[in-house]
Design a protein around this motif. Structure first.
Motif, mmCIF file in Angstrom:
data_model
loop_
_atom_site.group_PDB
_atom_site.id
_atom_site.type_symbol
_atom_site.label_atom_id
_atom_site.label_comp_id
_atom_site.label_asym_id
_atom_site.label_seq_id
_atom_site.Cartn_x
_atom_site.Cartn_y
_atom_site.Cartn_z
ATOM 1 N N PRO A 132 0.809 -1.228 0.000
ATOM 2 C CA PRO A 132 0.000 0.000 0.000
ATOM 3 C C PRO A 132 0.840 1.275 0.000
ATOM 4 O O PRO A 132 0.523 2.238 -0.710
ATOM 5 N N GLY A 133 1.916 1.299 0.800
ATOM 6 C CA GLY A 133 2.759 2.494 0.842
ATOM 7 C C GLY A 133 3.437 2.753 -0.487
ATOM 8 O O GLY A 133 3.548 3.912 -0.933
ATOM 9 N N GLN A 134 3.914 1.697 -1.129
ATOM 10 C CA GLN A 134 4.561 1.843 -2.431
ATOM 11 C C GLN A 134 3.568 2.320 -3.488
ATOM 12 O O GLN A 134 3.897 3.161 -4.339
ATOM 13 N N ARG A 135 2.353 1.789 -3.392
ATOM 14 C CA ARG A 135 1.327 2.186 -4.363
ATOM 15 C C ARG A 135 0.925 3.652 -4.169
ATOM 16 O O ARG A 135 0.712 4.381 -5.139
ATOM 17 N N LYS A 136 0.851 4.078 -2.926
ATOM 18 C CA LYS A 136 0.464 5.455 -2.625
ATOM 19 C C LYS A 136 1.536 6.443 -3.055
ATOM 20 O O LYS A 136 1.239 7.589 -3.429
ATOM 21 N N ALA A 137 2.783 5.996 -3.023
ATOM 22 C CA ALA A 137 3.888 6.907 -3.356
ATOM 23 C C ALA A 137 4.094 7.080 -4.853
ATOM 24 O O ALA A 137 4.881 7.942 -5.270
ATOM 25 N N MET A 138 3.403 6.312 -5.678
ATOM 26 C CA MET A 138 3.602 6.427 -7.132
ATOM 27 C C MET A 138 3.073 7.765 -7.662
ATOM 28 O O MET A 138 2.030 8.249 -7.209
ATOM 29 N N ASP A 139 3.785 8.320 -8.580
ATOM 30 C CA ASP A 139 3.365 9.556 -9.237
ATOM 31 C C ASP A 139 2.400 9.196 -10.367
ATOM 32 O O ASP A 139 2.798 8.671 -11.414
ATOM 33 N N GLN A 140 1.108 9.472 -10.149
ATOM 34 C CA GLN A 140 0.090 9.069 -11.112
ATOM 35 C C GLN A 140 0.149 9.865 -12.420
ATOM 36 O O GLN A 140 -0.492 9.498 -13.401
ATOM 37 N N SER A 141 0.892 10.964 -12.420
ATOM 38 C CA SER A 141 0.996 11.755 -13.648
ATOM 39 C C SER A 141 1.858 11.075 -14.704
ATOM 40 O O SER A 141 1.769 11.402 -15.892
ATOM 41 N N GLN A 142 2.694 10.135 -14.287
ATOM 42 C CA GLN A 142 3.523 9.406 -15.232
ATOM 43 C C GLN A 142 2.714 8.267 -15.848
ATOM 44 O O GLN A 142 2.056 7.506 -15.138
ATOM 45 N N PRO A 143 2.748 8.112 -17.164
ATOM 46 C CA PRO A 143 1.945 7.083 -17.837
ATOM 47 C C PRO A 143 2.213 5.667 -17.322
ATOM 48 O O PRO A 143 1.295 4.863 -17.186
ATOM 49 N N VAL A 144 3.481 5.367 -17.030
ATOM 50 C CA VAL A 144 3.814 4.018 -16.552
ATOM 51 C C VAL A 144 3.145 3.736 -15.216
ATOM 52 O O VAL A 144 2.584 2.659 -14.991
ATOM 53 N N ASN A 145 3.203 4.717 -14.324
ATOM 54 C CA ASN A 145 2.584 4.529 -13.014
ATOM 55 C C ASN A 145 1.059 4.460 -13.116
ATOM 56 O O ASN A 145 0.401 3.764 -12.340
ATOM 57 N N ALA A 146 0.498 5.193 -14.067
ATOM 58 C CA ALA A 146 -0.950 5.139 -14.269
ATOM 59 C C ALA A 146 -1.375 3.742 -14.720
ATOM 60 O O ALA A 146 -2.408 3.219 -14.282
ATOM 61 N N LEU A 147 -0.565 3.125 -15.580
ATOM 62 C CA LEU A 147 -0.859 1.766 -16.017
ATOM 63 C C LEU A 147 -0.713 0.778 -14.857
ATOM 64 O O LEU A 147 -1.503 -0.168 -14.724
ATOM 65 N N LYS A 148 0.307 1.000 -14.031
ATOM 66 C CA LYS A 148 0.483 0.138 -12.862
ATOM 67 C C LYS A 148 -0.712 0.240 -11.917
ATOM 68 O O LYS A 148 -1.163 -0.752 -11.350
ATOM 69 N N GLU A 149 -1.236 1.431 -11.746
ATOM 70 C CA GLU A 149 -2.392 1.635 -10.880
ATOM 71 C C GLU A 149 -3.624 0.915 -11.439
ATOM 72 O O GLU A 149 -4.388 0.299 -10.678
ATOM 73 N N GLN A 150 -3.814 0.979 -12.745
ATOM 74 C CA GLN A 150 -4.929 0.263 -13.359
ATOM 75 C C GLN A 150 -4.792 -1.241 -13.156
ATOM 76 O O GLN A 150 -5.777 -1.937 -12.889
#
Length: 327
Positions: free
Chosen positions: A247-265
């Motif tokens: 959860p902490g690692q997921r919360k720290a991701m920068d959602q503005s980056q396309p790669v992190n947005a895909l990871k969140e999905q």
């Protein structure tokens, strides 16, 4: 002279279809009675001397009533005397001269425990659900839940159950056992159940919760590193483990980056699949009211949980089974 009650003259009010009556009527239709009786019959005592034993079906129905409504053996005996609906479900006729007492109910439970019939009941139910196309075997979701046990030492032995243990979850201490389950990733139906003391880590039971035919397994972040364990590599080397991000690692991701947005999905998709493992826990804890252990020791509680998860599987797909029966 005392006036005669209408309740005893044959002019009883028509029974209202209450939620409890509707629940028992649905379960009565979806439970494979004939197959369960054939499973238990070879182990039932002959009863050649003394009073004739109650029919196996009667005792099985009473045992399932205990799982549905959380009655102990003495409470079940009293409920049979007090509640006509229970006697109706158990097929105890109105003209019967005696009802099963708590010792008879206890002996039937011991019969199931002695011959490991709880595991066989779950396997039988799952085999029938698989034949109906209600359970697939391509993916599995695994998880565990805590079930409380009495922590008091004010009993005849003066000690807690030695097979239970305490563990800390969040900022709260719990005493009891853990129930580990593997469920079908498509339907959410339970196919495997194991139990441990509460202090056992979830990851220690991961290898035992797989049936061996799945291609992918979903689990929460508590199972990270499971693919490196020796027993997993030995028994399930080809499984694709989809473990949730911390959860902490997921919360720290920068959602503005396309790669992190895909990871969140991707994490959201995995979470939606993992959510299915919570449904059987909800059924046994909320629908059946099983929030605390009823017996001492893991063996007795495991036998009970196996039967309860078999019933929860039937409960979760009851509508589809009834539609097929009516078609």
């Amino acid at each position: 002279m005392q006036q005669t009650s209408l309740a005893t003259t044959g002019f009883e009010l028509a029974a209202k279809r209450t939620r409890k009556r509707a629940f028992l009527a649905e379960m009565d239709q979806v439970i494979p009675w004939s197959d369960l009786l054939a499973l238990i019959a070879p182990h039932a005592p002959a009863g050649r001397t003394g009073r004739p034993p109650f029919a196996i079906e009667v005792m099985l129905r009473i045992h399932l009533l205990q799982q549905f409504f959380g009655h102990s053996d003495p409470a079940m005996e009293e409920a049979l005397h007090d509640i006509p609906l229970y006697r109706e479900f158990a097929h105890l006729d109105a003209g019967i001269t005696r009802l099963p007492d708590e010792s008879t109910i206890l002996r039937f439970r011991h019969l199931l425990e002695q011959h490991d019939l709880g595991q066989q009941i779950l396997a039988l139910v799952n085999a029938q659900l698989t034949e109906r196309g209600l359970m697939l075997k391509q993916g599995t979701v695994i998880d565990a839940t805590l079930i409380s046990a009495p922590s008091s030492t004010k009993n005849h032995s003066g000690e807690r159950d030695p097979e239970m243990h305490q563990t800390k979850k969040g900022n709260q201490w719990h005493f009891g056992m853990k129930t580990h389950i593997g469920v079908d990733a498509d339907s959410g139906l339970v196919h495997t159940v194991t139990t441990t003391a509460a202090n056992a880590h979830d990851i220690t039971q991961a290898h035992a919760l797989l049936h061996g035919q799945e291609e992918v397994v979903f689990a929460d972040s508590g199972y990270r590193g499971v693919h490196k364990r020796e027993e997993v590599q030995a028994q399930h080397p080809d499984v694709d483990w989809q473990i949730a991000m911390m959860p902490g690692q997921r919360k720290a991701m920068d959602q503005s980056q396309p790669v992190n947005a895909l990871k969140e999905q991707l994490e959201q998709i995995k979470a939606s699949i993992r959510a299915k493992v919570e449904h059987p826990f909800r059924v046994i804890k909320c629908q059946f009211g099983h929030r605390k252990v009823r017996y001492r020791g893991l063996a007795k509680n495991t036998s009970q949980l196996l039967v309860m998860f078999a019933l929860s599987n039937l409960w979760m797909v009851r509508k589809r089974i009834l539609q097929a029966l009516q078609a």
